[in-house]
Design a protein around this motif. Structure first.
Motif, PDB file in Angstrom:
ATOM      1  N   GLU A  31       0.883  -1.376   0.046  1.00  0.00           N
ATOM      2  CA  GLU A  31       0.093  -0.056  -0.122  1.00  0.00           C
ATOM      3  C   GLU A  31       0.767   1.149   0.048  1.00  0.00           C
ATOM      4  O   GLU A  31       0.199   2.336  -0.340  1.00  0.00           O
ATOM      5  CB  GLU A  31      -0.985  -0.001   1.122  1.00  0.00           C
ATOM      6  CG  GLU A  31      -1.994  -1.134   1.026  1.00  0.00           C
ATOM      7  CD  GLU A  31      -2.796  -1.128   2.279  1.00  0.00           C
ATOM      8  OE1 GLU A  31      -2.735  -0.199   3.168  1.00  0.00           O
ATOM      9  OE2 GLU A  31      -3.698  -1.980   2.607  1.00  0.00           O
ATOM     10  N   GLN A  32       2.289   0.965   0.208  1.00  0.00           N
ATOM     11  CA  GLN A  32       3.156   2.181   0.298  1.00  0.00           C
ATOM     12  C   GLN A  32       4.469   1.909   0.119  1.00  0.00           C
ATOM     13  O   GLN A  32       4.781   0.492   0.098  1.00  0.00           O
ATOM     14  CB  GLN A  32       2.987   3.064   1.602  1.00  0.00           C
ATOM     15  CG  GLN A  32       3.010   2.314   3.000  1.00  0.00           C
ATOM     16  CD  GLN A  32       3.022   3.092   4.075  1.00  0.00           C
ATOM     17  OE1 GLN A  32       2.078   3.851   3.920  1.00  0.00           O
ATOM     18  NE2 GLN A  32       3.812   2.889   5.216  1.00  0.00           N
ATOM     19  N   MET A  33       5.121   2.817  -0.202  1.00  0.00           N
ATOM     20  CA  MET A  33       6.737   2.548  -0.472  1.00  0.00           C
ATOM     21  C   MET A  33       7.532   3.691   0.066  1.00  0.00           C
ATOM     22  O   MET A  33       6.853   4.887   0.187  1.00  0.00           O
ATOM     23  CB  MET A  33       7.093   2.323  -1.928  1.00  0.00           C
ATOM     24  CG  MET A  33       6.930   3.146  -2.798  1.00  0.00           C
ATOM     25  SD  MET A  33       7.098   2.594  -4.523  1.00  0.00           S
ATOM     26  CE  MET A  33       8.901   3.405  -4.791  1.00  0.00           C
ATOM     27  N   THR A  34       8.668   3.652   0.293  1.00  0.00           N
ATOM     28  CA  THR A  34       9.735   4.804   0.917  1.00  0.00           C
ATOM     29  C   THR A  34      10.487   5.110  -0.425  1.00  0.00           C
ATOM     30  O   THR A  34      11.185   4.206  -1.095  1.00  0.00           O
ATOM     31  CB  THR A  34      10.509   4.416   1.683  1.00  0.00           C
ATOM     32  OG1 THR A  34       9.522   3.956   2.777  1.00  0.00           O
ATOM     33  CG2 THR A  34      11.356   5.478   2.410  1.00  0.00           C
ATOM     34  N   SER A  35      10.551   6.583  -0.849  1.00  0.00           N
ATOM     35  CA  SER A  35      11.307   7.060  -1.782  1.00  0.00           C
ATOM     36  C   SER A  35      12.755   6.777  -1.695  1.00  0.00           C
ATOM     37  O   SER A  35      13.052   7.069  -0.406  1.00  0.00           O
ATOM     38  CB  SER A  35      10.941   8.413  -1.974  1.00  0.00           C
ATOM     39  OG  SER A  35      11.910   9.135  -2.666  1.00  0.00           O
ATOM     40  N   PRO A  36      13.501   6.200  -2.535  1.00  0.00           N
ATOM     41  CA  PRO A  36      14.898   5.948  -2.147  1.00  0.00           C
ATOM     42  C   PRO A  36      15.870   7.478  -2.293  1.00  0.00           C
ATOM     43  O   PRO A  36      16.764   7.561  -1.756  1.00  0.00           O
ATOM     44  CB  PRO A  36      15.429   5.082  -3.526  1.00  0.00           C
ATOM     45  CG  PRO A  36      14.433   5.232  -4.394  1.00  0.00           C
ATOM     46  CD  PRO A  36      13.117   5.496  -3.536  1.00  0.00           C
ATOM     47  N   GLY A  37      14.974   8.419  -2.887  1.00  0.00           N
ATOM     48  CA  GLY A  37      15.576   9.548  -2.984  1.00  0.00           C
ATOM     49  C   GLY A  37      15.667  10.495  -1.617  1.00  0.00           C
ATOM     50  O   GLY A  37      16.486  10.969  -1.279  1.00  0.00           O
ATOM     51  N   CYS A  38      14.752  10.564  -1.072  1.00  0.00           N
ATOM     52  CA  CYS A  38      14.276  11.533   0.028  1.00  0.00           C
ATOM     53  C   CYS A  38      13.921  11.061   1.378  1.00  0.00           C
ATOM     54  O   CYS A  38      13.494  11.517   2.347  1.00  0.00           O
ATOM     55  CB  CYS A  38      13.404  12.608  -0.495  1.00  0.00           C
ATOM     56  SG  CYS A  38      11.588  12.230  -0.541  1.00  0.00           S
ATOM     57  N   GLY A  39      13.262   9.571   1.294  1.00  0.00           N
ATOM     58  CA  GLY A  39      12.589   8.840   2.315  1.00  0.00           C
ATOM     59  C   GLY A  39      11.098   9.219   2.510  1.00  0.00           C
ATOM     60  O   GLY A  39      10.699   8.598   3.407  1.00  0.00           O
ATOM     61  N   SER A  40      10.691   9.913   1.800  1.00  0.00           N
ATOM     62  CA  SER A  40       9.172  10.137   1.819  1.00  0.00           C
ATOM     63  C   SER A  40       8.254   8.914   1.561  1.00  0.00           C
ATOM     64  O   SER A  40       8.672   8.106   0.914  1.00  0.00           O
ATOM     65  CB  SER A  40       8.583  11.410   0.825  1.00  0.00           C
ATOM     66  OG  SER A  40       9.238  12.487   0.868  1.00  0.00           O
ATOM     67  N   VAL A  41       7.203   8.655   2.315  1.00  0.00           N
ATOM     68  CA  VAL A  41       6.431   7.419   2.432  1.00  0.00           C
ATOM     69  C   VAL A  41       5.375   7.990   1.030  1.00  0.00           C
ATOM     70  O   VAL A  41       4.855   9.062   0.960  1.00  0.00           O
ATOM     71  CB  VAL A  41       5.582   7.306   3.645  1.00  0.00           C
ATOM     72  CG1 VAL A  41       4.864   6.177   3.291  1.00  0.00           C
ATOM     73  CG2 VAL A  41       6.667   7.041   4.683  1.00  0.00           C
ATOM     74  N   ILE A  42       5.331   6.859   0.199  1.00  0.00           N
ATOM     75  CA  ILE A  42       4.513   7.256  -1.215  1.00  0.00           C
ATOM     76  C   ILE A  42       3.330   6.227  -0.784  1.00  0.00           C
ATOM     77  O   ILE A  42       3.431   5.061  -0.776  1.00  0.00           O
ATOM     78  CB  ILE A  42       5.345   7.106  -2.347  1.00  0.00           C
ATOM     79  CG1 ILE A  42       6.452   7.784  -2.474  1.00  0.00           C
ATOM     80  CG2 ILE A  42       4.556   7.136  -3.576  1.00  0.00           C
ATOM     81  CD1 ILE A  42       7.605   7.294  -3.519  1.00  0.00           C
ATOM     82  N   ALA A  43       2.311   6.713  -0.990  1.00  0.00           N
ATOM     83  CA  ALA A  43       0.866   5.954  -1.003  1.00  0.00           C
ATOM     84  C   ALA A  43       0.652   5.388  -2.382  1.00  0.00           C
ATOM     85  O   ALA A  43       0.719   6.082  -3.346  1.00  0.00           O
ATOM     86  CB  ALA A  43      -0.131   6.703  -0.563  1.00  0.00           C
TER      87      ALA A  43
END
Length: 74
Positions: A31-43
């Motif tokens: 349901e979500q992943m973490t951006s490898p660039g900035c660490g933001s959680v992406i829904a």
């Protein structure tokens, strides 16, 4: 297992634009992943992804049926 489960998509981060490669199978089960660039959680909208995959698979099945009909028209 689905026809497209091993296909990879580049998922861009809406915050930093960094793209992460994920398989469709992985995307469908998360349901979500973490951006490898900035660490933001992406829904992730897995319901919308599943609809798109089902539509693509139906189109491929229809295409295959139409191809087999062409061979029988001779």
């Amino acid at each position: 297992m689905n026809l497209f489960d091993n296909a990879e998509l580049a998922i861009p981060c809406p915050q930093c634009g960094h793209e992460a490669e994920k398989t469709i199978g992985w995307l469908k089960s998360h349901e979500q992943m973490t951006s490898p660039g900035c660490g933001s959680v992406i829904a992730l909208d897995s319901a919308e992804l599943k609809k798109g995959i089902e539509a693509a698979e139906k189109s491929l099945r229809d295409f295959g049926r139409n191809l087999s009909r062409l061979g029988k028209c001779r």
